[in-house]
Design a protein around this motif. Structure first.
Motif, mmCIF file in Angstrom:
data_model
loop_
_atom_site.group_PDB
_atom_site.id
_atom_site.type_symbol
_atom_site.label_atom_id
_atom_site.label_comp_id
_atom_site.label_asym_id
_atom_site.label_seq_id
_atom_site.Cartn_x
_atom_site.Cartn_y
_atom_site.Cartn_z
ATOM 1 N N LEU A 93 -6.908 4.401 -1.057
ATOM 2 C CA LEU A 93 -5.555 4.030 -1.493
ATOM 3 C C LEU A 93 -4.791 3.279 -0.399
ATOM 4 N N GLN A 94 -5.088 3.599 0.861
ATOM 5 C CA GLN A 94 -4.378 2.960 1.965
ATOM 6 C C GLN A 94 -4.946 1.581 2.310
ATOM 7 N N ASN A 95 -6.274 1.425 2.189
ATOM 8 C CA ASN A 95 -6.923 0.261 2.781
ATOM 9 C C ASN A 95 -7.514 -0.738 1.794
ATOM 10 N N ASN A 96 -7.784 -0.321 0.550
ATOM 11 C CA ASN A 96 -8.501 -1.216 -0.344
ATOM 12 C C ASN A 96 -7.701 -2.496 -0.598
ATOM 13 N N LEU A 97 -8.327 -3.623 -0.329
ATOM 14 C CA LEU A 97 -7.622 -4.900 -0.391
ATOM 15 C C LEU A 97 -7.284 -5.308 -1.823
ATOM 16 N N LEU A 98 -8.145 -4.972 -2.773
ATOM 17 C CA LEU A 98 -7.844 -5.305 -4.168
ATOM 18 C C LEU A 98 -6.619 -4.537 -4.665
ATOM 19 N N VAL A 99 -6.519 -3.269 -4.262
ATOM 20 C CA VAL A 99 -5.357 -2.457 -4.644
ATOM 21 C C VAL A 99 -4.091 -3.017 -4.000
ATOM 22 N N LEU A 100 -4.192 -3.361 -2.705
ATOM 23 C CA LEU A 100 -3.029 -3.911 -2.015
ATOM 24 C C LEU A 100 -2.609 -5.241 -2.628
ATOM 25 N N ALA A 101 -3.588 -6.053 -3.024
ATOM 26 C CA ALA A 101 -3.268 -7.350 -3.632
ATOM 27 C C ALA A 101 -2.603 -7.171 -4.989
ATOM 28 N N GLU A 102 -3.089 -6.190 -5.770
ATOM 29 C CA GLU A 102 -2.539 -5.974 -7.114
ATOM 30 C C GLU A 102 -1.078 -5.532 -7.058
ATOM 31 N N LYS A 103 -0.680 -4.886 -5.960
ATOM 32 C CA LYS A 103 0.724 -4.484 -5.813
ATOM 33 C C LYS A 103 1.652 -5.696 -5.853
ATOM 34 N N TYR A 104 1.173 -6.825 -5.339
ATOM 35 C CA TYR A 104 2.006 -8.021 -5.324
ATOM 36 C C TYR A 104 2.284 -8.528 -6.738
ATOM 37 N N GLN A 105 1.362 -8.262 -7.676
ATOM 38 C CA GLN A 105 1.616 -8.654 -9.062
ATOM 39 C C GLN A 105 2.828 -7.908 -9.627
ATOM 40 N N ILE A 106 2.990 -6.658 -9.215
ATOM 41 C CA ILE A 106 4.168 -5.887 -9.643
ATOM 42 C C ILE A 106 5.420 -6.492 -9.030
#
Length: 415
Positions: free
Chosen positions: A34-47
Motif C-alpha cells: 500500500l505504501q510503495n506500489n507505483l500503480l496504486v500511487l499513480a491511480e491516486k492521481y486519477q482521483i
C-alpha cells in the motif's frame, strides 16, 4: 582489542547479509504494498484529477468586458477619447438556466466516486496477486529446501559409493544410476528455482523494491484460512455490497442517468445579460443601456445528445445486470474451490510429513548398509520428493483459493 574488533566485524557482516534480502511476513507485505506500489500511487492521481474537474465546474462563468475607443477623428486627430471624443464600454455575464451547472457538478461528483471505486478495485486485484505469489513463493522455497537436503545427502552417498567402486565392492552401474538420480534432482530443483525467480520478479514489482524477498510464514498465517460459519448465500450478499468493480459499473449507470438529465437541460438556452455605456455615438451622448440575449431553439434542441444519453442508460443497466450475474457465479465457483481444496488438504494425515521424513532418514542408512536394493532406494527417493513437492503445492493452492474467495467477495474474510 582484537577480540572486540573481530566481534564487531562478525556483527557487521551478519547485518550486511540481512540487508541483501527482505524478510517479511504477509502483513508486512500488505503494508509495504500500500505504501510503495507505483500503480496504486499513480491511480491516486486519477482521483485528484476527478476532484479538480469537480472544483472547476463549480465555478461561475467569468463576465466579458468590451472597450471601444475612437482610433481616428479627421477633425481632431488620433485617439480622440477626451470629453468631446468617443469611447464605449460594455459588460456581459452568461446566466445558465435549468440548473445546468448543478447538474454538471453532480455528474462530476459521481465521476469522482467512480475513480475512487476504480482505485479500490486496483488494490483488490493487486493484493490478490501479491498474496497468491507470496504464499506460492514460500512453499516453493520449502520444496527447494527439501531438494537441497536431498542433493547434499545424495552427494555424500555417491562419494561413498565411488570409494566402494574403486575398491571393486560394487558395480559401476550402481554408481552411474545414483549419479543419474542426483542429476535428475538437480534438474528438478532448477525448474522449481526458475518458477521461484518469476515469483520474485512479481513480488519485487508489487512491493517496488530491488531486494530479493524471503516470505516468512508461521502457523497462524495458515490456520486463519477456514470457512467458519460462512455460507454461499451470505458470501453472495457480501459480494454484491462490497465488490468495487461492481460499484464501478453501478457508478457508470448513475453517470448515464445524470448525463441524460444534463443533456435535457442543455436543450434550454442560456441568457446573456449586459450593460453598455456609449459616450457619443448613440442617439444621445453618455448613453447607458442594458441588454439580454439568448439562442432561439428552433433547429438545435440537443435532440441527438438526449437520445444517445437515454440509450446509454439502457446500455449500462444491461451491463450492470450482467456484472451482478457474473459476481454471483464467481462467488459460487470460488466457494466450491475452497471446499474441494479443504477436503484434499484434510485428507492428508497430520503426521504424514513427519512419518515420511523419518522414513527418509532411515532409507539412506539402510541403503548404505545394503538392506534395500538400489531400485527400492531410487523409487523411494523419487516418490518421497514428488509427494512432498505436491503436498507443498496443495498447501499453496489451498491458500490461493481462500484468497480467491476474498477477491471475489471483495472483503477480508479471514483475519
Amino acid at each position: 582489542m582484537r577480540i572486540y574488533t573481530l566481534g564487531f566485524l562478525l556483527c557487521f557482516s551478519s547485518w550486511a547479509r540481512a540487508q541483501d534480502r527482505l524478510q517479511i511476513s504477509i502483513r508486512q507485505a500488505d503494508s509495504l504494498f500500500l505504501q510503495n506500489n507505483l500503480l496504486v500511487l499513480a491511480e491516486k492521481y486519477q482521483i485528484d484529477i476527478a476532484k479538480s474537474i469537480e472544483i472547476q465546474d463549480k465555478l461561475w462563468n467569468n463576465p466579458t468586458l468590451t472597450a471601444e475607443i475612437s482610433a481616428y477623428n479627421p477633425s481632431r486627430g488620433f485617439f480622440d477619447v477626451g470629453g468631446k471624443g468617443q469611447k464605449a464600454f460594455s459588460i456581459q455575464q452568461m446566466l445558465t438556466r435549468a440548473g445546468k451547472r448543478n447538474k454538471q457538478v453532480a455528474l462530476d461528483i459521481e465521476s469522482t466516486r467512480k475513480s475512487e471505486f476504480q482505485f479500490y478495485d486496483l488494490i483488490r486485484t493487486l493484493k490478490f496477486e501479491l498474496r497468491e505469489t507470496f504464499f506460492e513463493s514460500y512453499f516453493l522455497s520449502q520444496t527447494i529446501t527439501l531438494y537441497d537436503n536431498q542433493i547434499a545427502t545424495l552427494n555424500t552417498t555417491v562419494a561413498a559409493f565411488e570409494k566402494e567402486y574403486n575398491r571393486k565392492n560394487i558395480s559401476l552401474k550402481e554408481v552411474v544410476r545414483l549419479k543419474a538420480l542426483l542429476f535428475q534432482l538437480t534438474n528438478d530443483r532448477a525448474d522449481i528455482q526458475f518458477e521461484l525467480q518469476e515469483n520474485q520478479r512479481g513480488l519485487k514489482t508489487l512491493l517496488s523494491t530491488e531486494l530479493p524477498i524471503r516470505p516468512i510464514v508461521d502457523s497462524t498465517d495458515i490456520e486463519r484460512y477456514i470457512l467458519k460459519d460462512l455460507n454461499l448465500a451470505t458470501l453472495k450478499d457480501k459480494a454484491l455490497q462490497s465488490r468495487s468493480d461492481l460499484k464501478v459499473v453501478q457508478s457508470s449507470t448513475k453517470q448515464a442517468e445524470l448525463n441524460y438529465t444534463l443533456q435535457k437541460a442543455l436543450a434550454i438556452p442560456n441568457i446573456q445579460i449586459g450593460a453598455t455605456y456609449d459616450q457619443a455615438s448613440n442617439y444621445q451622448n453618455n448613453y447607458v443601456g442594458i441588454s439580454a440575449s439568448m439562442d432561439l431553439p428552433f433547429f438545435n434542441r440537443n435532440q441527438g445528445n438526449i437520445r444517445a444519453a437515454k440509450s446509454n442508460i439502457s446500455y449500462f443497466k444491461t451491463s450492470e445486470n450482467a456484472k451482478v450475474n457474473s459476481v454471483n457465479n464467481e462467488v459460487d465457483a470460488a466457494f466450491q474451490k475452497v471446499k474441494v481444496a479443504e477436503l484434499a488438504y484434510q485428507s492428508v494425515e497430520s503426521h504424514f510429513t513427519e512419518q515420511f521424513q523419518l522414513l527418509n532418514k532411515g532409507i539412506y542408512d539402510n541403503f548404505q548398509k545394503r538392506n534395500i536394493s538400489l531400485l527400492e532406494f531410487i523409487d523411494f527417493i523419487e516418490t518421497y520428493n514428488e509427494s512432498i513437492k505436491e503436498l507443498n503445492r496443495l498447501k499453496a493452492d489451498r491458500i490461493k483459493v481462500y484468497e480467491e474467495l476474498n477477491y471475489v467477495v471483495g472483503e477480508e474474510l479471514f483475519n
